[in-house]
Write a protein that holds these residues in place. Sequence first.
Motif, mmCIF file in Angstrom:
data_model
loop_
_atom_site.group_PDB
_atom_site.id
_atom_site.type_symbol
_atom_site.label_atom_id
_atom_site.label_comp_id
_atom_site.label_asym_id
_atom_site.label_seq_id
_atom_site.Cartn_x
_atom_site.Cartn_y
_atom_site.Cartn_z
ATOM 1 N N ASN A 85 3.351 5.728 -2.804
ATOM 2 C CA ASN A 85 4.601 6.376 -3.212
ATOM 3 C C ASN A 85 4.605 6.579 -4.721
ATOM 4 O OD1 ASN A 85 7.245 7.300 -3.312
ATOM 5 N ND2 ASN A 85 8.135 5.270 -3.094
ATOM 6 N N TYR A 86 4.222 5.579 -5.444
ATOM 7 C CA TYR A 86 4.184 5.649 -6.905
ATOM 8 C C TYR A 86 3.208 6.733 -7.381
ATOM 9 C CZ TYR A 86 3.488 4.214 -11.752
ATOM 10 O OH TYR A 86 3.383 4.196 -13.122
ATOM 11 N N VAL A 87 1.999 6.729 -6.814
ATOM 12 C CA VAL A 87 0.979 7.702 -7.207
ATOM 13 C C VAL A 87 1.418 9.119 -6.859
ATOM 14 C CG1 VAL A 87 -1.393 8.473 -6.756
ATOM 15 C CG2 VAL A 87 -0.907 6.046 -7.094
ATOM 16 N N PHE A 88 1.942 9.330 -5.644
ATOM 17 C CA PHE A 88 2.429 10.660 -5.279
ATOM 18 C C PHE A 88 3.545 11.089 -6.227
ATOM 19 C CE2 PHE A 88 0.801 9.924 -0.818
ATOM 20 C CZ PHE A 88 -0.142 10.935 -0.856
ATOM 21 N N GLY A 89 4.406 10.164 -6.571
ATOM 22 C CA GLY A 89 5.497 10.474 -7.495
ATOM 23 C C GLY A 89 4.987 10.932 -8.852
ATOM 24 N N LEU A 90 3.962 10.264 -9.357
ATOM 25 C CA LEU A 90 3.371 10.666 -10.632
ATOM 26 C C LEU A 90 2.763 12.068 -10.544
ATOM 27 C CD1 LEU A 90 1.567 7.367 -11.723
ATOM 28 C CD2 LEU A 90 3.674 8.334 -12.682
ATOM 29 N N ASN A 91 2.057 12.333 -9.451
ATOM 30 C CA ASN A 91 1.460 13.655 -9.265
ATOM 31 C C ASN A 91 2.529 14.730 -9.160
ATOM 32 O OD1 ASN A 91 -1.528 13.476 -9.136
ATOM 33 N ND2 ASN A 91 -1.028 11.937 -7.604
ATOM 34 N N ILE A 92 3.577 14.452 -8.433
ATOM 35 C CA ILE A 92 4.657 15.423 -8.279
ATOM 36 C C ILE A 92 5.313 15.700 -9.632
ATOM 37 C CG2 ILE A 92 6.981 15.734 -7.321
ATOM 38 C CD1 ILE A 92 5.838 14.367 -4.781
ATOM 39 N N LEU A 143 6.118 15.631 2.931
ATOM 40 C CA LEU A 143 5.130 15.678 4.011
ATOM 41 C C LEU A 143 4.077 14.589 3.854
ATOM 42 C CD1 LEU A 143 4.594 19.522 4.301
ATOM 43 C CD2 LEU A 143 5.709 18.038 5.967
ATOM 44 N N ALA A 144 3.563 14.420 2.639
ATOM 45 C CA ALA A 144 2.529 13.408 2.402
ATOM 46 C C ALA A 144 3.068 12.008 2.658
ATOM 47 C CB ALA A 144 2.003 13.532 0.973
ATOM 48 N N TRP A 145 4.278 11.736 2.192
ATOM 49 C CA TRP A 145 4.904 10.432 2.370
ATOM 50 C C TRP A 145 5.085 10.113 3.850
ATOM 51 C CZ3 TRP A 145 5.685 5.882 0.730
ATOM 52 C CH2 TRP A 145 6.776 5.116 1.119
ATOM 53 N N LYS A 146 5.616 11.062 4.613
ATOM 54 C CA LYS A 146 5.816 10.856 6.046
ATOM 55 C C LYS A 146 4.490 10.639 6.747
ATOM 56 C CE LYS A 146 10.120 13.398 6.308
ATOM 57 N NZ LYS A 146 10.781 14.635 6.710
ATOM 58 N N SER A 147 3.476 11.391 6.361
ATOM 59 C CA SER A 147 2.159 11.255 6.966
ATOM 60 C C SER A 147 1.571 9.872 6.704
ATOM 61 C CB SER A 147 1.225 12.330 6.421
ATOM 62 O OG SER A 147 -0.082 12.145 6.898
ATOM 63 N N LEU A 148 1.677 9.404 5.470
ATOM 64 C CA LEU A 148 1.141 8.091 5.123
ATOM 65 C C LEU A 148 1.850 6.993 5.911
ATOM 66 C CD1 LEU A 148 -0.795 6.434 3.396
ATOM 67 C CD2 LEU A 148 0.982 6.319 1.669
ATOM 68 N N LYS A 149 3.171 7.075 6.007
ATOM 69 C CA LYS A 149 3.920 6.066 6.759
ATOM 70 C C LYS A 149 3.491 6.067 8.222
ATOM 71 C CE LYS A 149 8.277 6.682 6.230
ATOM 72 N NZ LYS A 149 9.710 6.767 5.980
ATOM 73 N N LEU A 150 3.309 7.243 8.802
ATOM 74 C CA LEU A 150 2.901 7.324 10.202
ATOM 75 C C LEU A 150 1.509 6.765 10.399
ATOM 76 C CD1 LEU A 150 4.198 10.861 11.210
ATOM 77 C CD2 LEU A 150 5.065 8.668 12.002
ATOM 78 N N LYS A 151 0.595 7.097 9.495
ATOM 79 C CA LYS A 151 -0.779 6.634 9.625
ATOM 80 C C LYS A 151 -0.882 5.125 9.478
ATOM 81 C CE LYS A 151 -2.853 10.609 10.124
ATOM 82 N NZ LYS A 151 -3.610 10.992 11.271
ATOM 83 N N ILE A 157 0.840 -1.197 0.000
ATOM 84 C CA ILE A 157 0.000 0.000 0.000
ATOM 85 C C ILE A 157 0.876 1.248 0.000
ATOM 86 C CG2 ILE A 157 -1.622 1.383 1.371
ATOM 87 C CD1 ILE A 157 -2.865 -1.324 2.266
ATOM 88 N N VAL A 158 1.891 1.250 0.841
ATOM 89 C CA VAL A 158 2.804 2.398 0.904
ATOM 90 C C VAL A 158 3.548 2.563 -0.417
ATOM 91 C CG1 VAL A 158 4.872 3.325 2.033
ATOM 92 C CG2 VAL A 158 3.035 2.338 3.411
ATOM 93 N N ASP A 159 3.992 1.456 -0.998
ATOM 94 C CA ASP A 159 4.692 1.529 -2.280
ATOM 95 C C ASP A 159 3.784 2.090 -3.374
ATOM 96 O OD1 ASP A 159 6.979 0.491 -1.123
ATOM 97 O OD2 ASP A 159 6.686 -1.541 -1.930
ATOM 98 N N GLU A 160 2.531 1.667 -3.389
ATOM 99 C CA GLU A 160 1.588 2.172 -4.391
ATOM 100 C C GLU A 160 1.325 3.665 -4.179
ATOM 101 O OE1 GLU A 160 -0.944 1.896 -7.749
ATOM 102 O OE2 GLU A 160 0.596 0.551 -6.978
#
Length: 94
Positions: free
Chosen positions: A57-64, A81-89, A52-55
């Motif tokens: 990461n991929y989607v955020f990367g495409l958006n960025i 920020l989004a990546w760190k938040s997702l990992k924490l959640k 889930i985190v890898d996916e």
Amino acid sequence: MKGMATRSLNLEDGQGVSFYEFDKIDDTKEFITDWYTRLNALDLTDAQKKEIVDEANYVFGLNIAIFEELEGSPFKAMWSLAWKSLKLKLGVAL
């Protein structure tokens, strides 16, 4: 994300971020909290959590990549920020 984009890119309030608006969601914070609560309640293995985190990461990367092509690099900060938040959640330590 709408607020981060507005601040990061010094946008006028509401300009260029309408794709972050969802008319059918009355309370964004409540929606996100509920979403994370439901996600965390799933009985997932560590491997599934990582997928889930890898996916994400991929989607955020495409958006960025799209935003960088349009505006430059301010979205790298948003990505971080989004990546760190997702990992924490998700409770995933990568």
